[in-house]
Design a protein around this motif. Sequence first.
Motif, PDB file in Angstrom:
ATOM      1  N   CYS A 119       0.833  -1.197   0.000  1.00 24.23           N
ATOM      2  CA  CYS A 119       0.000   0.000   0.000  1.00 24.23           C
ATOM      3  C   CYS A 119       0.877   1.259   0.000  1.00 24.23           C
ATOM      4  N   ASP A 120       0.331   2.359  -0.470  1.00 22.43           N
ATOM      5  CA  ASP A 120       1.108   3.601  -0.562  1.00 22.43           C
ATOM      6  C   ASP A 120       1.347   4.233   0.794  1.00 22.43           C
ATOM      7  N   LEU A 121       0.378   4.155   1.680  1.00 21.67           N
ATOM      8  CA  LEU A 121       0.454   4.768   3.003  1.00 21.67           C
ATOM      9  C   LEU A 121      -0.064   3.783   4.043  1.00 21.67           C
ATOM     10  N   THR A 122       0.465   3.885   5.267  1.00 21.42           N
ATOM     11  CA  THR A 122      -0.011   3.035   6.363  1.00 21.42           C
ATOM     12  C   THR A 122      -0.256   3.877   7.602  1.00 21.42           C
ATOM     13  N   ILE A 123      -1.477   3.788   8.103  1.00 21.46           N
ATOM     14  CA  ILE A 123      -1.838   4.420   9.377  1.00 21.46           C
ATOM     15  C   ILE A 123      -2.183   3.293  10.339  1.00 21.46           C
ATOM     16  N   ALA A 124      -1.588   3.313  11.535  1.00 24.83           N
ATOM     17  CA  ALA A 124      -1.736   2.185  12.452  1.00 24.83           C
ATOM     18  C   ALA A 124      -2.323   2.602  13.787  1.00 24.83           C
ATOM     19  N   ALA A 125      -3.116   1.704  14.358  1.00 25.58           N
ATOM     20  CA  ALA A 125      -3.544   1.862  15.747  1.00 25.58           C
ATOM     21  C   ALA A 125      -2.341   1.616  16.653  1.00 25.58           C
ATOM     22  N   ASP A 126      -2.354   2.220  17.833  1.00 22.79           N
ATOM     23  CA  ASP A 126      -1.165   2.156  18.687  1.00 22.79           C
ATOM     24  C   ASP A 126      -0.897   0.771  19.262  1.00 22.79           C
ATOM     25  N   HIS A 127      -1.838  -0.174  19.139  1.00 21.70           N
ATOM     26  CA  HIS A 127      -1.588  -1.533  19.619  1.00 21.70           C
ATOM     27  C   HIS A 127      -1.152  -2.473  18.484  1.00 21.70           C
ATOM     28  N   ALA A 128      -1.003  -1.952  17.280  1.00 23.13           N
ATOM     29  CA  ALA A 128      -0.661  -2.780  16.123  1.00 23.13           C
ATOM     30  C   ALA A 128       0.733  -3.390  16.267  1.00 23.13           C
ATOM     31  N   LYS A 129       0.913  -4.549  15.640  1.00 19.24           N
ATOM     32  CA  LYS A 129       2.199  -5.233  15.618  1.00 19.24           C
ATOM     33  C   LYS A 129       2.549  -5.562  14.165  1.00 19.24           C
ATOM     34  N   PHE A 130       3.838  -5.440  13.838  1.00 15.66           N
ATOM     35  CA  PHE A 130       4.296  -5.656  12.477  1.00 15.66           C
ATOM     36  C   PHE A 130       5.437  -6.674  12.456  1.00 15.66           C
ATOM     37  N   GLY A 131       5.502  -7.480  11.395  1.00 12.60           N
ATOM     38  CA  GLY A 131       6.627  -8.400  11.274  1.00 12.60           C
ATOM     39  C   GLY A 131       6.406  -9.465  10.217  1.00 12.60           C
ATOM     40  N   GLN A 132       7.483 -10.113   9.848  1.00 11.76           N
ATOM     41  CA  GLN A 132       7.454 -11.225   8.899  1.00 11.76           C
ATOM     42  C   GLN A 132       7.697 -12.533   9.651  1.00 11.76           C
TER      43      GLN A 132
END
Length: 263
Positions: A119-132
């Motif tokens: 996606c071009d832009l990402t807006i996240a909630a403060d509890h979000a988690k990211f990873g592979q």
Amino acid sequence: MNYEDIIYEKKEGIGWITINRPETYNSIVGLTIKEMLHAVTDSAEDPEVGVIVFTGAGEKSFSSGGNLKALNARSSNDCRNHMRLFSHLAIAIRTCGKPVIAAVNGYAVGAGHELHVMCDLTIAADHAKFGQTGARISSVPVAGATQMMARLVGEKKAREILFMCRQYSAQEALAMGLINHVVPMSDLYPTVKQWCGEILEKSPESLRMAKTSLNQESDQNLWGNMFSGFEMLSLHTGSEEFKEGTSAFIEKRKANFRPYRKK
């Protein structure tokens, strides 16, 4: 199209695509991809839609990526067909000519993480988690992460994300340049709507040209890299090493890859 895995709505110039599989943390299977592809294409071809938004149902997960039980049973040919389908979605996102925003409402891991990267832009909630999760389950994130991650966070950090398979908080993701903005969950969708409103005030043809120009350099290598990666992953899928990774995850144990480190 009668959607089963997603909710697709068009409101006030925005195409909203919600992965609606909360019972599996919005995991992605073949039908999910087909429906997302159909929705993106419809929004791309609708002149009244100026922005496309991806999100997940509920407040726990944007998308947990591939369904592990389906992965565990997958053959090389199954993998090849699945990855080809995923590439069609990636192409649709990259070539739709309209800004695409990921509204990350929880976990964005595995293929779900690759979806937000596309996606071009990402807006996240403060509890979000990211990873592979690739190497952890004997897979490889070749549907965007190996190609695009270094452009977002730099070579060293991209290698850490891909090799270590750690999870990162929304604030950590923001600090490394992986996402654009962090807000409380209660403010996520109002903020996304605000950003969409600002975009909708801009020249649509200028936005199309800007997106196309920004994508041009990376896309020269993206597709060749992606399809060669798909082929390598397909040949690995179904092997004993692959099955150890996916089985361990399903059985909630630590995978033992030591027997596959042959002398």
